[in-house]
Motif scaffolding. Sequence first.
Motif, PDB file in Angstrom:
ATOM      1  N   ASN A  67      -6.025  -3.211 -11.113  1.00 19.32           N
ATOM      2  CA  ASN A  67      -4.792  -2.592 -10.599  1.00 19.32           C
ATOM      3  C   ASN A  67      -4.489  -2.943  -9.147  1.00 19.32           C
ATOM      4  O   ASN A  67      -4.058  -2.096  -8.371  1.00 19.32           O
TER       5      ASN A  67
ATOM      6  N   THR B  74       4.200  -4.865  -7.788  1.00 20.51           N
ATOM      7  CA  THR B  74       3.139  -4.010  -8.325  1.00 20.51           C
ATOM      8  C   THR B  74       2.466  -4.751  -9.474  1.00 20.51           C
ATOM      9  O   THR B  74       3.054  -5.659 -10.063  1.00 20.51           O
TER      10      THR B  74
ATOM     11  N   GLN C  31      -4.170   2.132  -7.198  1.00 24.14           N
ATOM     12  CA  GLN C  31      -3.342   0.965  -7.451  1.00 24.14           C
ATOM     13  C   GLN C  31      -2.794   0.425  -6.133  1.00 24.14           C
ATOM     14  O   GLN C  31      -2.217   1.148  -5.339  1.00 24.14           O
ATOM     15  N   TYR C  32      -2.997  -0.885  -5.912  1.00 27.19           N
ATOM     16  CA  TYR C  32      -2.486  -1.570  -4.728  1.00 27.19           C
ATOM     17  C   TYR C  32      -1.134  -2.204  -5.051  1.00 27.19           C
ATOM     18  O   TYR C  32      -0.996  -2.915  -6.051  1.00 27.19           O
ATOM     19  N   SER C  33      -0.147  -1.960  -4.196  1.00 35.19           N
ATOM     20  CA  SER C  33       1.166  -2.587  -4.308  1.00 35.19           C
ATOM     21  C   SER C  33       1.506  -3.274  -2.989  1.00 35.19           C
ATOM     22  O   SER C  33       0.944  -2.952  -1.940  1.00 35.19           O
TER      23      SER C  33
ATOM     24  N   GLU D 299      10.663   1.208  -2.106  1.00 35.28           N
ATOM     25  CA  GLU D 299       9.796   1.027  -3.258  1.00 35.28           C
ATOM     26  C   GLU D 299       8.999  -0.264  -3.092  1.00 35.28           C
ATOM     27  O   GLU D 299       9.371  -1.137  -2.314  1.00 35.28           O
ATOM     28  N   PRO D 300       7.902  -0.422  -3.833  1.00 33.52           N
ATOM     29  CA  PRO D 300       7.110  -1.640  -3.691  1.00 33.52           C
ATOM     30  C   PRO D 300       7.903  -2.890  -4.074  1.00 33.52           C
ATOM     31  O   PRO D 300       8.752  -2.858  -4.972  1.00 33.52           O
TER      32      PRO D 300
ATOM     33  N   TRP E 123       3.405   5.746  -3.436  1.00 39.29           N
ATOM     34  CA  TRP E 123       2.648   4.543  -3.780  1.00 39.29           C
ATOM     35  C   TRP E 123       1.747   4.072  -2.640  1.00 39.29           C
ATOM     36  O   TRP E 123       1.015   3.096  -2.782  1.00 39.29           O
ATOM     37  N   GLU E 124       1.772   4.803  -1.511  1.00 36.89           N
ATOM     38  CA  GLU E 124       0.940   4.436  -0.361  1.00 36.89           C
ATOM     39  C   GLU E 124       0.267   5.663   0.254  1.00 36.89           C
ATOM     40  O   GLU E 124      -0.187   5.605   1.400  1.00 36.89           O
TER      41      GLU E 124
ATOM     42  N   HIS F 268       1.566  -6.188 -12.854  1.00 38.13           N
ATOM     43  CA  HIS F 268       2.025  -6.217 -14.241  1.00 38.13           C
ATOM     44  C   HIS F 268       0.839  -5.956 -15.166  1.00 38.13           C
ATOM     45  O   HIS F 268      -0.321  -6.009 -14.752  1.00 38.13           O
TER      46      HIS F 268
ATOM     47  N   HIS G  41       0.614  -3.530   2.376  1.00 33.50           N
ATOM     48  CA  HIS G  41       0.050  -3.061   1.117  1.00 33.50           C
ATOM     49  C   HIS G  41      -0.057  -1.532   1.179  1.00 33.50           C
ATOM     50  O   HIS G  41      -0.265  -0.952   2.243  1.00 33.50           O
TER      51      HIS G  41
ATOM     52  N   ARG H 100      -3.497  -6.502 -14.299  1.00 31.31           N
ATOM     53  CA  ARG H 100      -4.265  -5.296 -13.990  1.00 31.31           C
ATOM     54  C   ARG H 100      -5.764  -5.451 -14.186  1.00 31.31           C
ATOM     55  O   ARG H 100      -6.543  -4.682 -13.638  1.00 31.31           O
TER      56      ARG H 100
END
Length: 486
Positions: A443, A431, A405-407, A427-428, A375-376, A433, A398, A437
């Motif tokens: 996102n 994120t 997608q940025y989390s 995990e993030p 996710w990164e 929803h 972040h 988005r």
Amino acid sequence: MNPKIKRKKIKILGDPGRVIAQRHLPGNPDRIKRVIARVLSMPEDAAEHLLEQVILDFAERHRDIGQIFRRHLKLVEEHLPPDPQLSETRQQLLGSFFTKEYSIESAALFNPSIVPHPDQSGLRPGDLRFIISLRATGEGHISSIVFRSGVLSATNLFALDPVSDYVETPTLILNPDYDRHLFELKLNEMDACNETTCWVLNQLPDWFTYNALKEKLDEFRREQGTLNPRQIETLSHIDWLAHSNYETSFPAEYPLSERVIFPVSKNESSGIEDARFVRFTEDDGEVIYYATYTAYNGFNILPQLIETRDFVTFNVSTLNGNAVHNKGMALFPHRIDGRYVMLSRQDGENNRIMFSDHLHFWQESEIIQEPTRSWEFIQVGNCGSPLETDAGWLVLTHGVGPMRQYSIGAMLLDRDHPEKIIARLEEPLLTPHEEEREGYVPNVVYTCGAIIHNKELVIPYAMSDIHSGIATVAVDDLLGCMRPLG
């Protein structure tokens, strides 16, 4: 296992009706003169009728529209006919033709940061008054800084103060004094030190005013006559640097939500982006609020620093040094072992940390976090200034993954050696929803700074670069879900 994060129902939305009055100079001097001639050719009764309609339509949108018209008329005084005998009606009407409204929040209100308000008086036990800064974006994607205030209750109920119908820009004051040595160091970083800068700076004392600098620039132009391209560029760099350091001030009686820090210098003409505010405590107990932000002129970005004690007067200055590049500078809330510490992301990919003896100069940085989770994989960066806990420095991060997608994630740094990561979420934490988005940049969830209150982490966060919300998570739950790194 991830911590239980709660999204509040509250949303912070932009209001297109919040407008500032700006000067409006349509075209070249000849066109300005033609506009003036047309207005002056109107019969007096027609001018009075038109002004009455303008006042009717716009006066309630600004605190003193007459003063605005007078100020903007002064901008075109040199184009008026010789010795004009202008009635008050004609002066006001002329000023209105050189005025326009700009809706500061019409496109988006996002990337918030939150700090304790400097005034905590009159609250119930356990309550906290706060200030949220936000990036407001309007026509042409020009960004500015706006503020909201409110109170967090002892049980972390979130109450925002009413937002004023008015928006006011501050009075601008160029720095009353410049340090010649620091000025020269910055010019050297800009590769602008040459015989021209030597001539100008050698004519100035150790501390000089903007007016003194301007006199020497004008003197150089007179002595040289026709300037070559290199001299023109150098003088432009000198003037650009001087205008990058300034002070703005608002009337103290104006509500906080009326104050907008709108671009004023050449280096931020296309926007002031992503201010990260932090309540900074000096070793002697003095409290100063700092904010790093990114100035953008349409071509280049420049990290800048805001300083304020009361959110009425703001001092703006350049950040300097070899390590001051790219976006995302986040200052720690106090010195560590006598030094300033700041997170950064010079390469646009990794989280870095910097140490300095001087707040305005940063020469070296080192990587403390690289992308390691899916996710990164694109990049990691900070999401605001670190928050001090008994366990260590809590840092929101972040990460950018597939489909851009940025989390929002989190990590924990050692309190005495913050260059060392001691734990992190696998995990993030947050994120986007489904309902978060859609927006100007889809996102994306993002924050520029959170706060800890009553054992909860309070996170104001942006949703797809269009509006903002609030999320909370218990600090102990968050720390308990982190994986220790040894």
